[in-house]
Design a protein around this motif. Structure first.
Motif, PDB file in Angstrom:
ATOM      1  N   GLY A  66      76.823  -5.267   9.784  1.00  0.00           N
ATOM      2  CA  GLY A  66      76.156  -5.095  11.169  1.00  0.00           C
ATOM      3  C   GLY A  66      77.756  -5.325  11.789  1.00  0.00           C
ATOM      4  O   GLY A  66      78.132  -4.543  11.824  1.00  0.00           O
ATOM      5  N   THR A  84      74.134 -10.853  21.240  1.00  0.00           N
ATOM      6  CA  THR A  84      74.033 -11.901  19.600  1.00  0.00           C
ATOM      7  C   THR A  84      72.938 -13.010  20.434  1.00  0.00           C
ATOM      8  O   THR A  84      72.944 -12.790  21.638  1.00  0.00           O
ATOM      9  CB  THR A  84      75.321 -12.548  19.622  1.00  0.00           C
ATOM     10  N   VAL A 114      71.850 -11.534  23.855  1.00  0.00           N
ATOM     11  CA  VAL A 114      70.216 -11.332  23.954  1.00  0.00           C
ATOM     12  C   VAL A 114      69.503 -11.678  22.597  1.00  0.00           C
ATOM     13  O   VAL A 114      69.788 -10.983  21.669  1.00  0.00           O
ATOM     14  CB  VAL A 114      70.738  -9.730  24.255  1.00  0.00           C
ATOM     15  N   LEU A 116      66.886 -11.566  20.906  1.00  0.00           N
ATOM     16  CA  LEU A 116      65.894 -10.943  20.144  1.00  0.00           C
ATOM     17  C   LEU A 116      63.560 -11.565  19.875  1.00  0.00           C
ATOM     18  O   LEU A 116      63.669 -10.742  20.324  1.00  0.00           O
ATOM     19  CB  LEU A 116      65.813 -10.134  19.029  1.00  0.00           C
ATOM     20  N   CYS A 200      65.012   0.464   6.539  1.00  0.00           N
ATOM     21  CA  CYS A 200      64.891   0.409   5.296  1.00  0.00           C
ATOM     22  C   CYS A 200      63.884   1.319   4.462  1.00  0.00           C
ATOM     23  O   CYS A 200      63.342   0.703   4.713  1.00  0.00           O
ATOM     24  CB  CYS A 200      64.562  -1.042   5.072  1.00  0.00           C
ATOM     25  N   LYS A 261      59.427  -2.463   9.531  1.00  0.00           N
ATOM     26  CA  LYS A 261      60.701  -1.338   9.718  1.00  0.00           C
ATOM     27  C   LYS A 261      59.814   0.121   9.944  1.00  0.00           C
ATOM     28  O   LYS A 261      59.754   0.971  10.668  1.00  0.00           O
ATOM     29  CB  LYS A 261      61.015  -1.355   8.537  1.00  0.00           C
ATOM     30  N   PHE A 299      70.574  -1.372  -0.340  1.00  0.00           N
ATOM     31  CA  PHE A 299      70.416  -2.271  -1.051  1.00  0.00           C
ATOM     32  C   PHE A 299      71.976  -3.179  -0.603  1.00  0.00           C
ATOM     33  O   PHE A 299      72.835  -2.949  -1.625  1.00  0.00           O
ATOM     34  CB  PHE A 299      69.874  -2.774  -1.808  1.00  0.00           C
ATOM     35  N   PRO A 303      73.915 -11.668   4.232  1.00  0.00           N
ATOM     36  CA  PRO A 303      72.690 -12.610   3.788  1.00  0.00           C
ATOM     37  C   PRO A 303      72.155 -12.739   4.181  1.00  0.00           C
ATOM     38  O   PRO A 303      70.852 -13.486   3.408  1.00  0.00           O
ATOM     39  CB  PRO A 303      73.936 -13.377   5.566  1.00  0.00           C
ATOM     40  N   MET A 305      70.009 -10.569   2.478  1.00  0.00           N
ATOM     41  CA  MET A 305      69.699  -9.979   1.520  1.00  0.00           C
ATOM     42  C   MET A 305      69.408 -11.209   0.581  1.00  0.00           C
ATOM     43  O   MET A 305      68.620 -11.630  -0.499  1.00  0.00           O
ATOM     44  CB  MET A 305      70.077  -8.707   0.445  1.00  0.00           C
TER      45      MET A 305
HETATM   46  N1  LIG Z   1      71.358  -5.935   3.275  1.00  0.00           N
HETATM   47  C1  LIG Z   1      70.359  -5.297   2.583  1.00  0.00           C
HETATM   48  O1  LIG Z   1      70.232  -4.456   1.987  1.00  0.00           O
HETATM   49  C2  LIG Z   1      69.443  -3.995   4.205  1.00  0.00           C
HETATM   50  C3  LIG Z   1      68.987  -2.709   3.055  1.00  0.00           C
HETATM   51  C4  LIG Z   1      67.486  -1.868   3.941  1.00  0.00           C
HETATM   52  C5  LIG Z   1      67.984  -2.540   5.257  1.00  0.00           C
HETATM   53  N2  LIG Z   1      69.191  -3.043   5.489  1.00  0.00           N
HETATM   54  C6  LIG Z   1      68.572  -3.196   7.451  1.00  0.00           C
HETATM   55  O2  LIG Z   1      70.056  -3.309   7.587  1.00  0.00           O
HETATM   56  C7  LIG Z   1      70.166  -4.122   9.060  1.00  0.00           C
HETATM   57  C8  LIG Z   1      71.309  -5.566   8.890  1.00  0.00           C
HETATM   58  O3  LIG Z   1      70.682  -5.708   7.765  1.00  0.00           O
HETATM   59  P1  LIG Z   1      71.709  -7.355   6.831  1.00  0.00           P
HETATM   60  O4  LIG Z   1      71.172  -7.359   5.292  1.00  0.00           O
HETATM   61  O5  LIG Z   1      73.373  -6.975   7.049  1.00  0.00           O
HETATM   62  O6  LIG Z   1      70.912  -8.115   7.880  1.00  0.00           O
HETATM   63  P2  LIG Z   1      71.689 -10.050   8.257  1.00  0.00           P
HETATM   64  O7  LIG Z   1      73.083 -10.435   7.209  1.00  0.00           O
HETATM   65  O8  LIG Z   1      70.812 -10.512   8.081  1.00  0.00           O
HETATM   66  O9  LIG Z   1      72.398  -9.807   9.613  1.00  0.00           O
HETATM   67  C9  LIG Z   1      71.080  -9.801  10.431  1.00  0.00           C
HETATM   68  C10 LIG Z   1      71.733  -9.855  12.490  1.00  0.00           C
HETATM   69  O10 LIG Z   1      70.664  -9.947  12.787  1.00  0.00           O
HETATM   70  C11 LIG Z   1      70.628 -10.806  13.884  1.00  0.00           C
HETATM   71  N3  LIG Z   1      69.851 -11.426  14.707  1.00  0.00           N
HETATM   72  C12 LIG Z   1      68.890 -11.930  13.556  1.00  0.00           C
HETATM   73  N4  LIG Z   1      68.020 -12.770  14.596  1.00  0.00           N
HETATM   74  C13 LIG Z   1      68.521 -11.954  16.061  1.00  0.00           C
HETATM   75  C14 LIG Z   1      67.532 -13.060  17.201  1.00  0.00           C
HETATM   76  N5  LIG Z   1      66.598 -13.792  17.406  1.00  0.00           N
HETATM   77  N6  LIG Z   1      68.722 -12.028  17.944  1.00  0.00           N
HETATM   78  C15 LIG Z   1      69.670 -11.627  18.027  1.00  0.00           C
HETATM   79  N7  LIG Z   1      69.955 -10.896  16.714  1.00  0.00           N
HETATM   80  C16 LIG Z   1      69.626 -11.935  15.826  1.00  0.00           C
HETATM   81  C17 LIG Z   1      72.071 -11.932  13.256  1.00  0.00           C
HETATM   82  O11 LIG Z   1      72.292 -12.552  13.811  1.00  0.00           O
HETATM   83  P3  LIG Z   1      72.972 -14.135  14.278  1.00  0.00           P
HETATM   84  O12 LIG Z   1      74.534 -14.015  13.119  1.00  0.00           O
HETATM   85  O13 LIG Z   1      72.969 -14.851  14.724  1.00  0.00           O
HETATM   86  O14 LIG Z   1      71.814 -14.876  12.881  1.00  0.00           O
HETATM   87  C18 LIG Z   1      72.505 -11.190  12.590  1.00  0.00           C
HETATM   88  O15 LIG Z   1      73.679 -10.610  13.447  1.00  0.00           O
HETATM   89  C19 LIG Z   1      68.585  -5.462   9.017  1.00  0.00           C
HETATM   90  O16 LIG Z   1      67.929  -4.326  10.440  1.00  0.00           O
HETATM   91  C20 LIG Z   1      68.056  -4.908   7.921  1.00  0.00           C
HETATM   92  O17 LIG Z   1      66.215  -4.643   7.950  1.00  0.00           O
HETATM   93  C21 LIG Z   1      69.508  -4.363   5.244  1.00  0.00           C
END
Ligand SMILES: NC(=O)c1ccc[n+]([C@@H]2O[C@H](COP(=O)([O-])OP(=O)(O)OC[C@H]3O[C@@H](n4cnc5c(N)ncnc54)[C@H](OP(=O)(O)O)[C@@H]3O)[C@@H](O)[C@H]2O)c1
Length: 437
Positions: A66, A84, A114, A116, A200, A261, A299, A303, A305
């Protein structure tokens, strides 16, 4: 330097060059690593679009994929509204935004709180947004937040009493889109509005059993495994424990994340249908200008992952650090993970909206001689091209309707419960203050 070495090699043979074999082996290894790194890095976004004046709302824009998407869009001049969980007064968030503004040379980056984990917080923000008397401009909504609890730990419950994985990943996003729907539909017909939803490949493991979903999402099943510790036969007890562990594992958050998902994909697909139906309501019959695009980043080393790989433990973290070269090689960087999002956000409408008859051909671009049929969104995007859904229930109308009803009912019930709780707490506080006075 190379010329004398080449001359030496020609005149006296390859083995006469000092370290020739070692250097060749090292070069071969480096080439293989570079090739693997390139391969696992996935597709690169070739699309560009002027993003100046576009208003983009993002959840999960402060970390991982993101954050990369936000950086790229902000660099191109888009106005960013970060949703956020932290209040805009949070010093770390304020610093983060200031750094982002400086790095992208874009002052139009704001944050709104916000959380979530609270349906009330989502409603407060979204109603404030749609309450604006002249509808506010909105070009893009990117739903990138998500959370996956460590496998070995009991997941946290949210303020509304739901399992965090379910609410943050799915329900709160469904709630947000439902409330924002009038504001999205109020955008002028010539505006190209896009809703990008992070999905995902784990959705393939999701199980939407509406009979047990309520229990599963409220965490009720996690403690309700039958207590079999009273059995006397030790061998039997061991068996029972194994069975219990297995059962517990089956209901673990990993599965609930996968289910969330899957639910998000079904909901997004139905939301597209809802927008289409709304555009054809009454006398109006205009083509829908909002497309919902489900994006799988692949993938990536984020953070989220890392938390999943380390299972949220120190030992896991140690193991992760020791095996880091493997993850560096096979996982995408957050920037690489953002590529499909950027493609979905910036690809020109003709290439994105018209599909060729073969979905896997030519990165979703129109193929010469193929059927140019205008489709109306709800597509899956992966590796910067349109893909087919690998599960039929994503597009199943009956499942979509059931999920829509289930979500509406759950949101209504949980909002009521939370409102009552807040009212009670307020009353208590007031009484306490009165007493103190
Ligand atoms: N990484 C992968 O390999 C992968 C693979 C497939 C799909 N995805 C999908 O891609 C998206 C991004 O993945 P990512 O790995 O980059 O995620 P990430 O690093 O874990 O970041 C998650 C984000 O969600 C926010 N968040 C968590 N709890 C929240 C809440 N209660 N209210 C508002 N915001 C909240 C976090 O905000 P804070 O910074 O404030 O904590 C952070 O900005 C996700 O939907 C994930 O399922 C990821």
């Amino acid at each position: 330097m190379p010329i004398p070495l080449i001359t030496l090699g020609i005149s006296e043979g390859f083995s006469a060059i000092p370290y020739a074999y070692t250097a060749t082996k090292l070069a071969a290894v480096a080439a293989v690593i570079a090739a693997l790194k390139y391969y696992f890095g996935g597709a690169r976004n070739p699309a560009e679009r002027v993003m100046h004046s576009k208003v983009v709302m993002v959840t999960g824009g402060t970390s991982g994929i993101g954050a990369s998407i936000v950086y790229e869009l902000a660099s191109r001049g888009a106005q960013i509204i970060l949703l956020t969980q932290h209040p805009p007064t949070d010093v770390f968030l304020a610093d983060y935004i200031q750094d982002l503004r400086d790095a992208t040379n874009n002052q139009l980056i704001y944050a709104e709180q916000v959380d979530l984990r609270s349906l009330h917080s989502v409603r407060q923000f979204a109603t404030k947004w749609i309450d604006n008397s002249s509808p506010r401009r909105l070009d893009m909504v990117i739903l990138c937040a998500g959370t996956q609890s460590p496998r070995s730990k009991t997941p946290d419950l949210t303020e509304d009493g739901l399992v965090e994985d379910w609410q943050v990943t799915y329900l709160a996003h469904a709630h947000l889109l439902s409330i924002l729907s009038p504001a999205i539909r109020a955008q002028p017909p010539d505006r190209d509005v896009r809703i990008l939803v992070a999905t995902c490949s784990s959705y393939l493991r999701g199980e939407l059993d509406f009979g047990s979903l309520e229990k599963l999402t409220t965490g009720a099943t996690m403690d309700s495994a039958p207590d079999q510790t009273k059995k006397k036969d030790p061998k039997n007890r061991k068996d029972q424990k194994e069975k219990k562990d297995k059962k517990k594992k089956k209901k673990k958050p990993t599965d609930l994340y996968a289910t969330a998902k899957l639910a998000l994909m079904i909901f997004a697909h139905n939301f597209q249908k809802h927008l289409i139906a709304a555009s054809k309501r009454g006398d109006e019959d205009r083509p829908v200008n909002t497309r919902v695009l489900l994006v799988d980043p692949g993938f990536s080393r984020t953070p989220g992952m890392r938390r999943w790989l380390t299972d949220g433990s120190l030992w896991g973290l140690l193991l992760y650090l020791l095996t880091w070269p493997i993850w560096w090689l096979i996982l995408k960087s957050p920037q690489q993970g953002a590529q499909s999002f950027l493609w979905a956000a910036m690809e020109s409408p003709p290439a994105l909206f018209y599909s060729s008859s073969s979905s896997s051909s030519s990165r979703g671009h129109i193929v010469e001689g193929s059927e140019k049929k205008k489709e109306e969104g709800g597509w899956l995007i992966k590796e910067c091209r349109r893909m087919k859904f690998l599960r039929e229930d994503v597009t199943d109308e009956a499942v979509g309707k059931k999920l829509w009803e289930f979500s509406e009912k759950q949101i209504e019930a949980k909002e009521k419960e939370s409102a009552l709780r807040r009212a009670k707490e307020k009353k208590k506080k007031e009484e306490k203050e009165k007493k103190q006075k």
